[in-house]
Design a protein around this motif. Structure first.
Motif, PDB file in Angstrom:
ATOM      1  N   MET A  64     -19.600 -32.590   1.857  1.00 58.10           N
ATOM      2  CA  MET A  64     -17.990 -32.312   2.080  1.00 58.10           C
ATOM      3  C   MET A  64     -18.127 -31.440   3.460  1.00 58.10           C
ATOM      4  SD  MET A  64     -16.064 -31.853  -1.250  1.00 58.10           S
ATOM      5  CE  MET A  64     -16.809 -30.553  -1.855  1.00 58.10           C
ATOM      6  N   GLU A  65     -19.078 -30.377   3.419  1.00 54.34           N
ATOM      7  CA  GLU A  65     -18.929 -29.277   4.464  1.00 54.34           C
ATOM      8  C   GLU A  65     -19.546 -30.125   5.854  1.00 54.34           C
ATOM      9  OE1 GLU A  65     -20.802 -25.714   3.945  1.00 54.34           O
ATOM     10  OE2 GLU A  65     -19.445 -25.175   2.149  1.00 54.34           O
ATOM     11  N   ILE A  66     -20.490 -30.889   5.731  1.00 54.95           N
ATOM     12  CA  ILE A  66     -20.994 -31.416   7.063  1.00 54.95           C
ATOM     13  C   ILE A  66     -19.876 -32.595   7.504  1.00 54.95           C
ATOM     14  CG2 ILE A  66     -22.392 -33.448   7.831  1.00 54.95           C
ATOM     15  CD1 ILE A  66     -24.666 -32.155   5.959  1.00 54.95           C
ATOM     16  N   SER A  67     -19.183 -33.403   6.567  1.00 55.15           N
ATOM     17  CA  SER A  67     -18.214 -34.149   7.189  1.00 55.15           C
ATOM     18  C   SER A  67     -17.027 -33.252   7.787  1.00 55.15           C
ATOM     19  CB  SER A  67     -17.883 -35.111   6.099  1.00 55.15           C
ATOM     20  OG  SER A  67     -17.038 -34.340   5.204  1.00 55.15           O
ATOM     21  N   GLN A  68     -16.638 -32.124   6.922  1.00 52.41           N
ATOM     22  CA  GLN A  68     -15.292 -31.488   7.622  1.00 52.41           C
ATOM     23  C   GLN A  68     -15.756 -30.791   9.049  1.00 52.41           C
ATOM     24  OE1 GLN A  68     -14.538 -28.867   4.204  1.00 52.41           O
ATOM     25  NE2 GLN A  68     -14.978 -27.304   5.349  1.00 52.41           N
ATOM     26  N   HIS A  69     -16.874 -30.229   9.229  1.00 57.07           N
ATOM     27  CA  HIS A  69     -17.167 -29.634  10.435  1.00 57.07           C
ATOM     28  C   HIS A  69     -17.445 -30.615  11.443  1.00 57.07           C
ATOM     29  CE1 HIS A  69     -17.886 -26.128   7.585  1.00 57.07           C
ATOM     30  NE2 HIS A  69     -16.687 -25.753   8.184  1.00 57.07           N
TER      31      HIS A  69
ATOM     32  N   SER B 218     -13.505 -35.783  20.161  1.00 57.63           N
ATOM     33  CA  SER B 218     -13.144 -34.378  19.994  1.00 57.63           C
ATOM     34  C   SER B 218     -12.066 -33.915  19.211  1.00 57.63           C
ATOM     35  CB  SER B 218     -12.546 -34.068  21.754  1.00 57.63           C
ATOM     36  OG  SER B 218     -11.367 -34.758  21.934  1.00 57.63           O
ATOM     37  N   ILE B 219     -12.038 -34.769  18.052  1.00 62.18           N
ATOM     38  CA  ILE B 219     -11.068 -34.443  16.882  1.00 62.18           C
ATOM     39  C   ILE B 219     -11.597 -33.380  15.939  1.00 62.18           C
ATOM     40  CG2 ILE B 219     -10.002 -35.223  14.853  1.00 62.18           C
ATOM     41  CD1 ILE B 219      -8.650 -37.489  16.243  1.00 62.18           C
ATOM     42  N   LYS B 220     -11.308 -32.356  15.774  1.00 61.89           N
ATOM     43  CA  LYS B 220     -11.778 -31.458  14.881  1.00 61.89           C
ATOM     44  C   LYS B 220     -10.914 -31.077  13.694  1.00 61.89           C
ATOM     45  CE  LYS B 220     -14.860 -28.621  15.056  1.00 61.89           C
ATOM     46  NZ  LYS B 220     -16.194 -28.714  14.493  1.00 61.89           N
ATOM     47  N   ARG B 221     -11.238 -30.677  12.419  1.00 65.94           N
ATOM     48  CA  ARG B 221     -10.497 -30.300  11.380  1.00 65.94           C
ATOM     49  C   ARG B 221      -9.922 -28.637  11.653  1.00 65.94           C
ATOM     50  NH1 ARG B 221     -11.471 -27.756   6.367  1.00 65.94           N
ATOM     51  NH2 ARG B 221     -10.124 -28.390   4.587  1.00 65.94           N
ATOM     52  N   VAL B 222      -8.309 -28.728  11.629  1.00 62.68           N
ATOM     53  CA  VAL B 222      -7.551 -27.376  11.837  1.00 62.68           C
ATOM     54  C   VAL B 222      -7.457 -26.936  10.253  1.00 62.68           C
ATOM     55  CG1 VAL B 222      -5.610 -26.490  12.743  1.00 62.68           C
ATOM     56  CG2 VAL B 222      -6.588 -28.657  13.755  1.00 62.68           C
ATOM     57  N   ALA B 223      -6.931 -27.653   9.400  1.00 65.96           N
ATOM     58  CA  ALA B 223      -6.688 -27.284   7.944  1.00 65.96           C
ATOM     59  C   ALA B 223      -6.865 -28.287   7.226  1.00 65.96           C
ATOM     60  CB  ALA B 223      -5.263 -26.531   7.896  1.00 65.96           C
ATOM     61  N   THR B 224      -6.923 -28.208   5.754  1.00 63.92           N
ATOM     62  CA  THR B 224      -6.944 -29.410   4.950  1.00 63.92           C
ATOM     63  C   THR B 224      -5.791 -30.534   5.400  1.00 63.92           C
ATOM     64  OG1 THR B 224      -7.326 -27.735   3.083  1.00 63.92           O
ATOM     65  CG2 THR B 224      -6.820 -30.037   2.439  1.00 63.92           C
TER      66      THR B 224
ATOM     67  N   TRP C  64      -5.895 -32.737  11.494  1.00 63.92           N
ATOM     68  CA  TRP C  64      -6.956 -32.928  12.324  1.00 63.92           C
ATOM     69  C   TRP C  64      -6.291 -32.839  13.780  1.00 63.92           C
ATOM     70  CZ3 TRP C  64     -11.944 -33.488  10.637  1.00 63.92           C
ATOM     71  CH2 TRP C  64     -12.120 -33.676   9.349  1.00 63.92           C
ATOM     72  N   HIS C  65      -7.103 -32.404  14.649  1.00 62.45           N
ATOM     73  CA  HIS C  65      -6.274 -31.949  16.107  1.00 62.45           C
ATOM     74  C   HIS C  65      -7.404 -32.357  17.110  1.00 62.45           C
ATOM     75  CE1 HIS C  65      -3.996 -30.267  19.113  1.00 62.45           C
ATOM     76  NE2 HIS C  65      -4.968 -29.531  19.597  1.00 62.45           N
ATOM     77  N   CYS C  66      -6.949 -33.108  18.140  1.00 63.75           N
ATOM     78  CA  CYS C  66      -7.646 -33.561  19.465  1.00 63.75           C
ATOM     79  C   CYS C  66      -7.638 -32.646  20.560  1.00 63.75           C
ATOM     80  CB  CYS C  66      -7.542 -34.881  19.709  1.00 63.75           C
ATOM     81  SG  CYS C  66      -8.346 -35.245  21.195  1.00 63.75           S
ATOM     82  N   LYS C  67      -8.915 -32.009  21.016  1.00 63.86           N
ATOM     83  CA  LYS C  67      -8.634 -31.162  21.876  1.00 63.86           C
ATOM     84  C   LYS C  67      -8.495 -31.559  23.164  1.00 63.86           C
ATOM     85  CE  LYS C  67     -11.624 -27.433  19.604  1.00 63.86           C
ATOM     86  NZ  LYS C  67     -12.727 -26.847  19.767  1.00 63.86           N
ATOM     87  N   ALA C  68      -8.828 -32.674  23.642  1.00 62.13           N
ATOM     88  CA  ALA C  68      -8.721 -33.561  24.765  1.00 62.13           C
ATOM     89  C   ALA C  68      -7.673 -33.828  25.029  1.00 62.13           C
ATOM     90  CB  ALA C  68      -9.748 -34.899  24.849  1.00 62.13           C
ATOM     91  N   CYS C  69      -6.607 -34.543  23.970  1.00 62.99           N
ATOM     92  CA  CYS C  69      -5.103 -34.890  24.414  1.00 62.99           C
ATOM     93  C   CYS C  69      -4.198 -34.279  23.589  1.00 62.99           C
ATOM     94  CB  CYS C  69      -5.250 -36.677  24.107  1.00 62.99           C
ATOM     95  SG  CYS C  69      -5.451 -36.945  22.144  1.00 62.99           S
ATOM     96  N   LYS C  70      -4.593 -33.234  22.752  1.00 61.15           N
ATOM     97  CA  LYS C  70      -3.863 -32.365  22.243  1.00 61.15           C
ATOM     98  C   LYS C  70      -3.013 -33.044  21.003  1.00 61.15           C
ATOM     99  CE  LYS C  70      -4.515 -28.762  25.089  1.00 61.15           C
ATOM    100  NZ  LYS C  70      -5.850 -29.143  25.526  1.00 61.15           N
ATOM    101  N   LYS C  71      -3.487 -34.166  20.460  1.00 60.36           N
ATOM    102  CA  LYS C  71      -2.702 -34.937  19.324  1.00 60.36           C
ATOM    103  C   LYS C  71      -3.143 -34.156  18.038  1.00 60.36           C
ATOM    104  CE  LYS C  71      -1.403 -39.107  21.710  1.00 60.36           C
ATOM    105  NZ  LYS C  71       0.325 -39.088  21.701  1.00 60.36           N
ATOM    106  N   THR C  72      -2.068 -34.231  17.305  1.00 65.17           N
ATOM    107  CA  THR C  72      -2.556 -33.714  15.782  1.00 65.17           C
ATOM    108  C   THR C  72      -2.364 -35.017  14.805  1.00 65.17           C
ATOM    109  OG1 THR C  72      -1.945 -31.514  16.517  1.00 65.17           O
ATOM    110  CG2 THR C  72      -1.805 -31.924  14.240  1.00 65.17           C
ATOM    111  N   VAL C  73      -3.252 -35.193  14.169  1.00 64.81           N
ATOM    112  CA  VAL C  73      -3.093 -36.369  13.193  1.00 64.81           C
ATOM    113  C   VAL C  73      -3.295 -36.053  11.831  1.00 64.81           C
ATOM    114  CG1 VAL C  73      -4.330 -38.475  12.721  1.00 64.81           C
ATOM    115  CG2 VAL C  73      -4.283 -37.606  15.104  1.00 64.81           C
ATOM    116  N   ALA C  74      -2.706 -36.785  10.830  1.00 62.95           N
ATOM    117  CA  ALA C  74      -2.935 -36.392   9.255  1.00 62.95           C
ATOM    118  C   ALA C  74      -4.119 -37.140   8.906  1.00 62.95           C
ATOM    119  CB  ALA C  74      -1.627 -36.584   8.638  1.00 62.95           C
ATOM    120  N   GLY C  75      -4.909 -36.537   8.215  1.00 59.83           N
ATOM    121  CA  GLY C  75      -6.095 -37.362   7.494  1.00 59.83           C
ATOM    122  C   GLY C  75      -6.300 -36.910   6.038  1.00 59.83           C
ATOM    123  N   GLY C  76      -7.692 -37.201   5.808  1.00 60.20           N
ATOM    124  CA  GLY C  76      -8.083 -36.758   4.550  1.00 60.20           C
ATOM    125  C   GLY C  76      -8.331 -35.341   4.695  1.00 60.20           C
ATOM    126  N   ALA C  77      -8.821 -34.856   3.436  1.00 51.97           N
ATOM    127  CA  ALA C  77      -9.287 -33.339   3.577  1.00 51.97           C
ATOM    128  C   ALA C  77     -10.619 -32.844   4.097  1.00 51.97           C
ATOM    129  CB  ALA C  77      -9.189 -33.015   2.105  1.00 51.97           C
TER     130      ALA C  77
END
Length: 105
Positions: free
Chosen positions: A42-47, A59-65, A68-81
């Protein structure tokens, strides 16, 4: 004896602290091997960074549970935990696509 100590301090082995614990080495011997193995996955996939479906950059990284937020195009997406796309979401998408194509025909 000097060659053995030189092998231990070789540049390739300096940052290699754990053999198989990896990111869960911080837990030491606590919590049991199976739980640590599950948490490691879980920790490897979330980081990890994921590929953005909008801009194509890795460039999408997890912000909270589930956020997920893309640093390049500034879009925020809902995904899995713990991962951006879950198996259930992929199954739902394919079912919706199949039903949509069935109504058009």
């Amino acid at each position: 004896a000097s060659s053995a100590s030189a092998a231990c301090l070789s540049p390739a082995m300096v940052n290699k602290r754990t053999k198989k614990a990896g990111i869960t080495g911080k837990y030491g011997v606590r919590y049991g091997a199976s739980l640590r193995k599950t948490v490691k996955k879980m920790e490897i996939s979330q980081h990890a960074t994921y590929t953005c479906v909008f801009c194509g950059k890795d460039s999408i990284k997890r912000v909270a549970t589930g956020i997920w937020h893309c640093k390049a195009c500034k879009k925020t997406v809902a995904g899995g935990a713990y991962t951006l796309n879950t198996a259930q979401a992929a199954q739902v998408r394919s079912t919706i696509r199949r039903l949509r194509e069935g109504t058009e025909v």
